[in-house]
Design an enzyme around this catalytic site. Structure first.
Site, PDB file in Angstrom:
ATOM      1  N   SER A 153       0.875  -1.188   0.000  1.00 21.07           N
ATOM      2  CA  SER A 153       0.000   0.000   0.000  1.00 21.07           C
ATOM      3  C   SER A 153       0.901   1.223   0.000  1.00 21.07           C
ATOM      4  O   SER A 153       2.077   1.130   0.392  1.00 21.07           O
ATOM      5  CB  SER A 153      -0.843   0.002   1.282  1.00 21.07           C
ATOM      6  N   TYR A 166      -2.576  -1.227  10.509  1.00 12.92           N
ATOM      7  CA  TYR A 166      -2.468  -1.455   9.056  1.00 12.92           C
ATOM      8  C   TYR A 166      -1.153  -0.879   8.534  1.00 12.92           C
ATOM      9  O   TYR A 166      -0.406  -1.552   7.814  1.00 12.92           O
ATOM     10  CB  TYR A 166      -3.674  -0.794   8.383  1.00 12.92           C
TER      11      TYR A 166
END
Ligand code: NAD
Length: 265
Positions: A153, A166
């Site tokens: 990401s 995350y």
């Protein structure tokens, strides 16, 4: 006559065996469709919704590809090993392992419970770590090597306040790819992260269902909109082919420019 360099002649994925974790929704589904349509033999890992996997297998067949489904939870090591073993039993080898499965809690450092933390780490970091280990052992033992593509990401490097576990997990995947990429380069296994920006998938339902939040997000992206999952799948398709043979221990971002966004002040 001038020969086409191998890097340009190698966009076909014909007969490459590609495993995609979390493959029956969002970015994973688009990857399965994309590489399947380019001739790959695809192993679709999924955790839930077998009926979606069945539909996808049919769709890949209509696109000219071949695929099977394997229900396996990437946070369980015995499931991961079974996933690798099933791929090899069915198709004889693994050329590309795409670690795509991921979850998030959208919690901050102050409100993340130990359970939230473990849940995210087990899928997004531990699962990717051991899938990389198991796939790499298979790729080395089969003699032909292979490629591991981790769907990381922009948040492997760029903070997202209120989504701390995350970001910590994706940051770990950033360093996993760099370190393991160096360790395995001499053994014929290359590793690349793909770092998407904001993509229109179920993981972002809460943002997409809030018009004010969505407008704010779009305004922060230089390209002015979220990505469609196919715009990430096409990067993975390129990285799966022989044209990406010299890439390893690094990350490729497809983020509409968001990491470089600046108000010009
Ligand atoms: P998604 O929710 O549609 O897909 C995630 C998939 O992972 C689902 O199919 C889910 O069932 C699967 N999964 C979750 N836990 C699992 C487990 N334990 N075992 C096996 N499968 C499991 O969301 P998505 O956006 O397609 O996410 C795919 C990947 O892309 C994730 O790693 C996510 O972090 C990453 N990503 C997404 C975005 C985005 O904006 N959508 C941005 C950057 C990175």
């Amino acid at each position: 006559m001038t020969q086409i360099p191998h890097s340009l002649a190698s966009f076909s994925l014909k007969d490459k065996v590609i495993v995609v974790t979390g493959g029956n929704s969002g970015i994973g589904k688009a990857i399965v469709e994309g590489v399947g349509s380019l001739g790959a033999k695809v192993v679709i890992d999924y955790r839930s919704h077998p009926e979606r996997t069945e539909e996808l297998i049919e769709e890949v067949g209509e696109l000219g590809g071949q695929s099977i489904g394997v229900q396996a939870d990437v946070s369980k090591l015995e499931d991961l090993q079974r996933l690798i073993d099933t791929a090899v039993q069915k198709f004889g080898k693994i050329d590309v392992m795409v670690n795509n499965a991921g979850i998030e809690t959208r919690t901050s450092i102050l409100d993340t419970s130990p359970e939230d933390f473990d849940k995210v780490m087990n899928v997004n970091l531990r699962g990717v770590f051991f899938a990389t280990q198991y796939a790499a052992k298979q790729m080395i033992s089969q003699g032909s090597g292979g490629r591991i593509i981790n769907i990381s990401s922009v948040h492997e490097d760029w903070p997202m306040p209120n989504n701390t576990p995350y970001c910590v997990a994706k940051g770990g995947v950033r360093m996993l790819t760099r370190t393991a990429g160096v360790e395995l380069a001499g053994k014929g296994v290359t590793i690349v992260n793909v770092g998407p920006g904001a993509v229109a998938t179920p993981i972002n339902d809460s943002t997409m269902n809030d018009p004010e939040l969505l407008a704010k997000l779009n305004a922060a992206i230089p390209i002015g909109r979220m990505a469609q999952p196919e715009e990430i799948a096409s990067v993975v398709a390129f990285l799966s082919g022989n044209g990406a043979s010299y890439m390893t221990a690094t990350s490729v971002f497809a983020d509409g420019g968001i990491m470089m966004s600046s108000p010009g002040l």
